[in-house]
Scaffold this motif. Structure first.
Motif, short mmCIF file in Angstrom:
data_model
loop_
_atom_site.label_atom_id
_atom_site.label_comp_id
_atom_site.label_asym_id
_atom_site.label_seq_id
_atom_site.Cartn_x
_atom_site.Cartn_y
_atom_site.Cartn_z
N GLU A 149 -56.29 -39.13 53.59
CA GLU A 149 -56.90 -40.34 53.04
C GLU A 149 -58.37 -40.47 53.46
O GLU A 149 -59.24 -40.79 52.63
N ILE A 150 -58.63 -40.22 54.73
CA ILE A 150 -60.01 -40.30 55.20
C ILE A 150 -60.85 -39.19 54.58
O ILE A 150 -62.01 -39.40 54.20
N SER A 151 -60.25 -38.01 54.44
CA SER A 151 -60.98 -36.88 53.84
C SER A 151 -61.42 -37.22 52.43
O SER A 151 -62.59 -36.98 52.05
N LYS A 152 -60.51 -37.76 51.63
CA LYS A 152 -60.87 -38.12 50.26
C LYS A 152 -61.90 -39.25 50.25
O LYS A 152 -62.85 -39.23 49.45
N ALA A 153 -61.75 -40.22 51.14
CA ALA A 153 -62.69 -41.33 51.19
C ALA A 153 -64.10 -40.84 51.56
O ALA A 153 -65.10 -41.36 51.04
N ARG A 154 -64.17 -39.86 52.43
CA ARG A 154 -65.48 -39.29 52.78
C ARG A 154 -66.12 -38.61 51.57
O ARG A 154 -67.32 -38.77 51.32
N LEU A 155 -65.32 -37.87 50.82
CA LEU A 155 -65.83 -37.21 49.63
C LEU A 155 -66.24 -38.22 48.56
O LEU A 155 -67.26 -38.05 47.88
N LYS A 156 -65.46 -39.28 48.42
CA LYS A 156 -65.82 -40.32 47.43
C LYS A 156 -67.12 -41.00 47.82
O LYS A 156 -67.98 -41.29 46.96
N ALA A 157 -67.30 -41.22 49.10
CA ALA A 157 -68.55 -41.83 49.56
C ALA A 157 -69.74 -40.92 49.27
O ALA A 157 -70.82 -41.38 48.87
N ALA A 158 -69.54 -39.61 49.46
CA ALA A 158 -70.60 -38.66 49.15
C ALA A 158 -70.88 -38.63 47.65
O ALA A 158 -72.04 -38.62 47.22
N ARG A 159 -69.82 -38.67 46.84
CA ARG A 159 -70.00 -38.68 45.38
C ARG A 159 -70.72 -39.94 44.92
O ARG A 159 -71.62 -39.88 44.08
N ASP A 160 -70.37 -41.08 45.48
CA ASP A 160 -71.03 -42.33 45.11
C ASP A 160 -72.52 -42.28 45.47
O ASP A 160 -73.36 -42.85 44.76
N ALA A 161 -72.84 -41.61 46.59
CA ALA A 161 -74.23 -41.53 47.03
C ALA A 161 -75.04 -40.52 46.23
O ALA A 161 -76.27 -40.62 46.16
N ALA A 162 -74.35 -39.55 45.63
CA ALA A 162 -75.03 -38.48 44.89
C ALA A 162 -74.23 -38.16 43.63
O ALA A 162 -73.55 -37.15 43.54
N PRO A 163 -74.29 -39.04 42.64
CA PRO A 163 -73.41 -38.92 41.46
C PRO A 163 -73.58 -37.63 40.67
O PRO A 163 -72.61 -37.14 40.09
N ASP A 164 -74.79 -37.07 40.65
CA ASP A 164 -75.02 -35.87 39.84
C ASP A 164 -75.10 -34.60 40.67
O ASP A 164 -75.46 -33.53 40.17
N ALA A 165 -74.76 -34.68 41.95
CA ALA A 165 -74.86 -33.52 42.83
C ALA A 165 -73.60 -32.65 42.75
O ALA A 165 -72.53 -33.11 42.35
N TRP A 166 -73.76 -31.40 43.14
CA TRP A 166 -72.60 -30.52 43.33
C TRP A 166 -71.92 -30.94 44.64
O TRP A 166 -72.58 -31.18 45.65
#
Length: 380
Positions: free
Chosen positions: A175-192
């Motif tokens: 759960e924390i792993s996915k939340a960390r990735l979601k936070a990264a995606r929210d911060a960089a929507p168009d990034a790899w």
């Protein structure tokens, strides 16, 4: 005729890099990151340097016991033949694992020395040049204690500085792993965005269950899902997840990458010249991927890989950088750091070019860490 350059000695030191917090991946707990650094000296007075992670293996002992005695007294110009001779004398030890890791950094140090004798950068010596390359920022360290909100803030800061590729390892729980990735995606929507599963999964069902929860995040890859050794299981997982699978960190040697290619296990093979044969032996791994039409990219060690991969014409392959002093790769942190182009491309400018690989050791930093240096190569 080129001046003869005889290898006078092959010496190695071990550095126990201290971490800001233990790196915890299930049963795998790293309280330090240990590096082995090698110096090759020639009769012309030139020095070649290279380094790798030991992964708690007896790399220094292997070099002193069965590698240095073969190399000493040979000509640096014969380094490829010496590599093959050294491997052939002890196939049981040098074909994979710790032995191949030890042989790899000696080979890299020899290439460094040879390029310095020629007064060329390693890229020029290999017949190429360094070019801008994609750069991946390894975020989310220390993984056991870095919460999602800080992972997102870290991503946002690096995104603002031009980075467009990010990768985070597993956190304390799914759960924390996915939340960390979601936070990264929210911060960089168009990034790899990719994630390292650090060999924490045991079955295809559990790995597929977790990976499929990430599908909404438009993942660029999942990598190193299972412990190495079962290409068939990895191939089965590949059929059940929507994102690319990368695999190969810390491997090399017998049946690598042949097993992954034959089983159709991966979308991209991970290549690490510091443990897969250096320049002499590592190029064969890449050639096997090219022949099979399977993609590949380097694992960490950007000071080595960015220069060699670019020289070989693979400047489209992303190189990896850890956020400095967070515990990703401390040895790198004391060396030259990347400069990201500010044009939205996410490309890093070529590293400063010097003879050979350039500066591959910061002795002051090494001496600041616990270390074993019986030959005093850190103090000369």
């Amino acid at each position: 005729m080129a001046q003869s350059a005889i290898i006078k000695d092959v010496q190695v030191a071990s550095i126990q890099a201290q971490l800001p917090a233990p790196v915890v991946f299930g049963d795998w707990v790293m309280k330090i990151r240990e590096f082995a650094t090698v110096r090759v000296r020639t009769s012309t007075g030139h020095e070649g340097w290279a380094f790798t992670l030991t992964r708690d293996g007896a790399v220094a002992e292997q070099i002193r016991k069965s590698i240095a005695p073969v190399y000493v007294g040979t000509d640096i110009a014969d380094r490829e033949a010496t590599y093959r001779t050294t491997k052939g004398r002890t196939y049981g030890s040098h074909s994979a694992g710790v032995g191949l890791r030890a042989l790899s950094i000696v080979d890299l140090a020899c290439w460094d020395a040879a390029a310095k004798i020629a007064d060329k950068s390693i890229a020029e010596f290999l017949g190429g040049q360094v070019k801008p390359m994609p750069a991946t920022c390894i975020i989310g360290y220390p993984p056991a204690i870095m919460p999602p909100e800080k992972t997102g803030a870290q991503t946002a800061a690096f995104y603002a500085n031009g980075w467009r590729r990010f990768k985070a390892p597993m956190g304390a729980t799914w759960e924390i792993s996915k939340a960390r990735l979601k936070a990264a995606r929210d911060a960089a929507p168009d990034a790899w965005l990719g994630t390292d599963l650090v060999w924490m999964f045991k079955t295809v069902d559990e790995a597929a269950a977790y990976a499929n929860t990430l599908a909404e995040l438009d993942m660029g890859c999942i990598e190193d899902i299972f412990p190495p050794g079962n290409a068939g299981k990895l191939a089965e997982l590949r059929k059940r997840v929507p994102m690319p699978i990368w695999f190969g960190d810390e491997q090399g040697g017998s049946y690598f990458p042949e097993a992954l290619i034959m089983a159709k296990s991966v979308d991209r093979v991970r290549v690490d010249l510091t443990c897969m044969g250096g320049i002499t032996g590592g190029r064969a791994v890449i050639d096997e991927c090219l022949a099979a039409g399977v993609d590949f990219c380097p694992h960490m060690f950007p000071h080595t890989h960015s220069q060699v991969f670019s020289a070989w014409g693979f400047d489209d392959k992303p190189v990896e950088w850890g956020v400095p002093w967070t515990g990703v790769h401390p040895y790198d942190d004391a060396l030259a750091q990347p400069e990201i182009m500010q044009d939205g491309s996410g490309l890093m400018k070529p590293l400063p070019q010097g003879p050979g690989f350039g500066k591959m050791i910061d002795k002051e930093w090494c001496l600041s860490q616990p270390h074993q240096d019986p030959d005093h190569i850190l103090q000369d």
